[in-house]
Design an enzyme around this catalytic site. Structure first.
Site, PDB file in Angstrom:
ATOM      1  N   HIS A 182       0.828  -1.208   0.000  1.00 11.73           N
ATOM      2  CA  HIS A 182       0.000   0.000   0.000  1.00 11.73           C
ATOM      3  C   HIS A 182       0.864   1.260   0.000  1.00 11.73           C
ATOM      4  CE1 HIS A 182      -2.443   3.064   2.299  1.00 11.73           C
ATOM      5  NE2 HIS A 182      -3.211   2.834   1.259  1.00 11.73           N
ATOM      6  N   GLU A 235      -4.425   7.695   8.084  1.00  8.71           N
ATOM      7  CA  GLU A 235      -5.410   6.786   7.486  1.00  8.71           C
ATOM      8  C   GLU A 235      -5.697   5.608   8.417  1.00  8.71           C
ATOM      9  OE1 GLU A 235      -6.015   4.516   3.169  1.00  8.71           O
ATOM     10  OE2 GLU A 235      -4.203   5.701   3.559  1.00  8.71           O
ATOM     11  N   GLU A 283       2.160   1.924  -3.468  1.00 11.41           N
ATOM     12  CA  GLU A 283       1.129   2.548  -4.309  1.00 11.41           C
ATOM     13  C   GLU A 283       1.099   4.061  -4.083  1.00 11.41           C
ATOM     14  OE1 GLU A 283      -3.015   3.995  -3.506  1.00 11.41           O
ATOM     15  OE2 GLU A 283      -2.913   1.872  -2.920  1.00 11.41           O
ATOM     16  N   HIS A 284       1.198   4.491  -2.827  1.00 16.05           N
ATOM     17  CA  HIS A 284       1.220   5.928  -2.522  1.00 16.05           C
ATOM     18  C   HIS A 284       2.476   6.592  -3.084  1.00 16.05           C
ATOM     19  CE1 HIS A 284      -1.964   6.801   0.687  1.00 16.05           C
ATOM     20  NE2 HIS A 284      -2.227   5.577   0.245  1.00 16.05           N
TER      21      HIS A 284
END
Length: 430
Positions: free
Chosen positions: A47, A127, A50-51
């Site tokens: 993840h 998040e 991806e950022h």
């Protein structure tokens, strides 16, 4: 015209579908690598990667990436799931070369700048905190963790604060080098696109991506089930009840999809009518079936007040028992119509259609024609669904509950209210 497929010189798969009367193009790169491909010390790195892909290359800053796509009115984004990571864009037809160049740049020339990494780690920590403060997010995380205990498939995609803060640019680069190769990637475009032109542009920019990703595929998952409860002082309770589902490739996958619709797929479904409309025991209830490459999860989610929990759960379990005794033909017909309509409606969106084609290419190695999907659905009978229900709901369950759950029946009591274990699966035609 249908879906056209090419293999580039390095083995990269390129697929397109031209949609008449569409002026835009939805395109993306889908990678068969997600959170379950992480090592034990890499929880959350897929993840984070991806950022970080959007945080700059050797020729573009993060601002350049964002402004160049938005200067032409386009969109660019990415998503990480358990088994895949996708990077996608949508632009008008004349701006397709720019979109291809941007996506290729972030996939082949990421800098993973330390300062950008520190900022993005902070964003992901926020998040994680926001997810923890959202009970209906928390309960799903604990649901998968309980169903697949101590396995990467059961871990939160976001990672933990400690793991996220620990990652270095080298670790992210190494993960990408290990997982991203032409053999695990597919590039898809739908809308106002010509296949040969698109394939040539992709070849120019991604033709040098390594042919094979050296990383090993993840270990097969093992559904275990169990019980997780978190008593919180909240206005409502989030309750999940689950069972081992079916993988994409196995015989009962589509039957499981239809069963989830019959039980809790809409306002006419059994659970909605019995639990919400007739009895008023919850404000939300639905069923779902998640398929993965080697397993799956069938689940029921209900959100209710603390005073209704003790009545709600036995009613839910009673409906599961009934499904193992009878499924009506009209219910099957309705579920088939819902599934068919959903497929056709999603095909009218270029972005949804691109995602659908990409998933099919990664899972089956080919696009699956709509007629073939309809044929599979037509072979499912009420006998087959009752047989599936009887077997599915007599196995070890997974329970996850968050909120004021003091009146929730003990795990063993819930197990005792389920149907008796069924013998080995009998063969049903189709």
């Amino acid at each position: 015209m249908g879906v056209e497929v090419s293999r580039l010189s390095n083995g990269l798969t390129v697929a397109t579908e031209t949609l008449p009367h569409v002026e835009s193009v939805a395109l993306g790169v889908w990678v068969k690598s997600g959170s379950r491909n992480e090592h034990d010390n890499e929880h959350g790195i897929a993840h984070l990667l991806e950022h970080m892909a959007f945080k700059g290359t050797s020729t573009r800053s993060a601002w350049d990436i964002a402004s160049q796509i938005e200067d032409v009115g386009g969109e660019i984004n990415a998503a990480t799931s358990v088994e895949t990571t996708s990077f996608f864009a949508r632009v008008l037809r004349d701006d397709l070369p720019l979109a291809i160049d941007l996506l290729s740049d972030i996939l082949t020339d990421c800098r993973f700048d330390p300062e950008e990494l520190e900022r993005e780690q902070h964003v992901i920590l926020q998040e994680i905190g926001a997810a923890h403060d959202t009970p209906d997010d928390v309960v799903f995380d604990h649901f998968t963790e309980t169903a697949f205990r101590h396995q990467t498939l059961g871990r939160s995609i976001l990672g933990t604060p400690d793991t996220v803060k620990s990652f270095t640019p080298k670790q992210i680069h190494d993960f990408m080098a290990r997982q991203y190769g032409a053999d695990r990637m597919v590039v898809v475009a739908t809308g106002a696109v010509k296949h040969d032109e698109f394939a040539r542009e992709v070849e120019k920019r991604l033709g040098k991506v390594q042919a094979r990703a050296p990383g090993k595929p993840p270990q097969n998952a093992n559904y275990v089930g169990g019980d997780y409860r978190e008593d919180r002082d909240l206005m409502d309770a989030q309750i999940l009840l689950g069972f081992e589902g079916r993988a994409y490739h196995v015989r009962d996958f589509y039957a499981s999809q239809l069963l989830s619709m019959i039980l809790g797929g809409g306002m006419s479904s059994r659970l909605f009518q019995e639990v919400r409309e007739k009895r008023g025991l919850c404000y939300s209830v639905y069923a779902f079936h998640w398929g993965f490459s080697d397993t799956g999860v069938f689940g029921i989610h209900a959100a209710t007040g603390k005073d209704d929990i003790s009545t709600l759960v036995p009613v839910l379990l009673g409906e599961l028992k009934k499904a193992g005794l009878e499924i009506r033909q009209d219910e099957l017909n309705r579920a088939r119509a819902q599934y068919r309509a959903g497929l056709k409606m999603s095909a009218e969106s270029a972005a949804s259609r691109a995602s659908q084609i990409a998933r099919q290419m990664l899972l089956f190695g080919r696009p699956v024609p709509m007629d073939e999907l309809m044929e599979r659905l037509s072979l499912i009978t009420v006998d087959r669904l009752t047989d599936l229900s009887a077997r599915l709901f007599s196995t070890r369950p997974t329970i996850a509950a968050v909120g004021p759950i003091g009146s929730l029946a003990p795990f063993e009591d819930v197990v005792g209210m389920l149907p008796s274990p069924q013998p080995a699966m009998r063969v049903v035609a189709g």
